[in-house]
Design a protein around this motif. Sequence first.
Motif, short mmCIF file in Angstrom:
data_model
loop_
_atom_site.label_atom_id
_atom_site.label_comp_id
_atom_site.label_asym_id
_atom_site.label_seq_id
_atom_site.Cartn_x
_atom_site.Cartn_y
_atom_site.Cartn_z
N GLY A 1 1.90 2.65 -3.16
CA GLY A 1 0.77 2.96 -4.23
C GLY A 1 0.44 1.77 -5.09
N GLN A 2 0.55 0.50 -4.55
CA GLN A 2 0.25 -0.60 -5.46
C GLN A 2 -1.13 -1.20 -4.86
OE1 GLN A 2 1.42 -2.03 -8.36
NE2 GLN A 2 2.62 0.16 -8.44
N LYS B 1 0.71 -1.27 -0.05
CA LYS B 1 -0.17 -0.01 0.03
C LYS B 1 0.88 1.36 0.04
CE LYS B 1 -3.89 -2.02 2.30
NZ LYS B 1 -4.74 -2.02 3.78
#
Length: 472
Positions: free
Chosen positions: A333-334, A330
Motif C-alpha cells: 500500500g505504499q 505496491k
Amino acid sequence: MRKILQSKWMWSVAIALSLGVAGCNLFHPTGSRDADNDDAAALTHDGYIEFQKSNFDAARKFFNKAIQADSGYSEAWIGLSKTVLKMQEGIDVFELASYAQKTEKDGKSSNGFLDMSNEKADSISRGIDSVLIFVNKFIDRDTTDKTDKKIRFSDIADSYTILQLTKAALRIRSVQTQLSSIVSADNAGMMMNLDALNDLGDSLKPFLNDMASAAEAIKSSPESAAEIIKAYLPDSTRQFFDEEDYADVTVGLANSVIQMNDRAQTIEKDRNDVFFKFGNAIDDDGDGCVDEEVIDNYDNDGDGEIDEDARDSRSIVLVKKRPTNIEEVKSIGQDPTTYDLTKAQIDSLSVLEKYNTIDIDMDGKTTQDDLDEWQFIYRDPNDRDEKKNHRLKFTNKISFNFTSDGRFPENMKEDEQAKRDSLIAKKELIRKDTDINNIKYKLKDRQEMVGGCWDNYTEEQFIKWFEGRSAK
C-alpha cells in the motif's frame, strides 16, 4: 557431512554461473554468431571466433577494435571482459568458489583464502583487477545509458559478485580475518560484524569499497547472488534461512553495505576513528551520548550527523521481507514513486547482554530500566518512513544546542546549516579533548557548547568520561 554440504554449495554456485542465469556471464564462453553489416558487429564476431579457439591475444584485439568502432556495443565489451578473464591464471569459477569453503586446521578455522601463498593471492588479486578495469567501464556506460542495452549489468551481475567477493576476501586475508566473521547471520537477518571490521585497520576503506561493488551486483541480480552468498558464507547462513529467504536478506545486507561505504568514503579524514569505533561503550563524537547511533543512514540522535557514533551492529535486526521492488511496494500500500528502497530499514533494536549496563543518555538509568533508549519513536518501519522521523525515543528527552524541537529540520536553510556546522565543530573540539590531566573544556563548557546528553552528567560522570581514552 559438513564437507559434503560445502561441496554442494560450491558446485551449486559454479553450476549457476556456468549455465548463465541470463544467458551471459563472464565465466561462460559465448558461442559464435552471424556477423551483421556494421563494423562493430563484424569485429565482435571475429573476436568470438578467436575466443573459441583460445587465441585470446587475437580476440582481445578484435574486441578492442569493435569498441573503437562503436563504444556502445555491449557484446564487444563483454567479449573483451571474458577474454581478459580467460587470460588470467587461477581466475576460474570452480577454483574461486572452492577457496571460500571453511576448513578446520589444527583446531582453528581457516579457508582457501587464508591458506594460499602470498604469490597466489597477489596473482588472483591482480587478475581480478585486470578484468574489473573493463567490466567497470562497461557498467559505467550501461548505468548511464551509453550502450545498446543488448547486454546489461544485470546479465553479468552473478559473475561480477563472485569477483568482488573474492577481492574482498583477499583484503580480509591480509589481516587474517575470515569473511564469514565479517558478515554473519541469525534468525533475525544478515548483518555486518563491525567489531571484526575494526581489525582491518587501514584496509577498511578499500574493503568496504569492494563490498559495496559486490552489493550493487547483488541488488541487480539477487536470486543469482544468493547462490554465491551461500558458497562464500556457508556456516553463517545455512541454519537460519530457508532457500527462498536468501535473496530478500542479501538485498537488505547489500543496502547497508552500500550506505556504510558511502559514509566511510566521504567522511572527513580525521573522523575515521569516530565512525569506525563501533559499540565500544564510549562517546566517540563528543556529544555526551554513548553508542546512540545506528547504521541506517539516518540521524537517530538529532545532532545533525549521521551514523557518527554507531552502536554494535549485532543490535540491528534487518527485516527479511521488506519490499525490494516496485510490485512489492505496491502490495504493502505504499507509493512506488516516493518510497525509498535504498535506505537500510530497521524493524527493531534488541538489547544485547553487553549493553545491559550502558546508560546511553547518561540520565542515571541503564537499558535495563530505560528501554526507550533502544526504541524508535515509531515502531513500524513504514510509519517511520511516512513521518520522516527515524529518531530513537531517548532523543525526546534531550536537546542539542541550535536544534529545533530537539532535532534539525530535514531540509535546512542556510542559517540552519550554519548552526548545525557550528554545533559539529564544537563537538569536534570536545571529542579531541581527551587528556584528563589537561582538560580544556569543563562540564559546564560542554553543556553550553553542545547541550544534549551533557546536560545529564554529574561531575563524577564527567570524570568517568575520560576513562579508556588517550590524548591525541
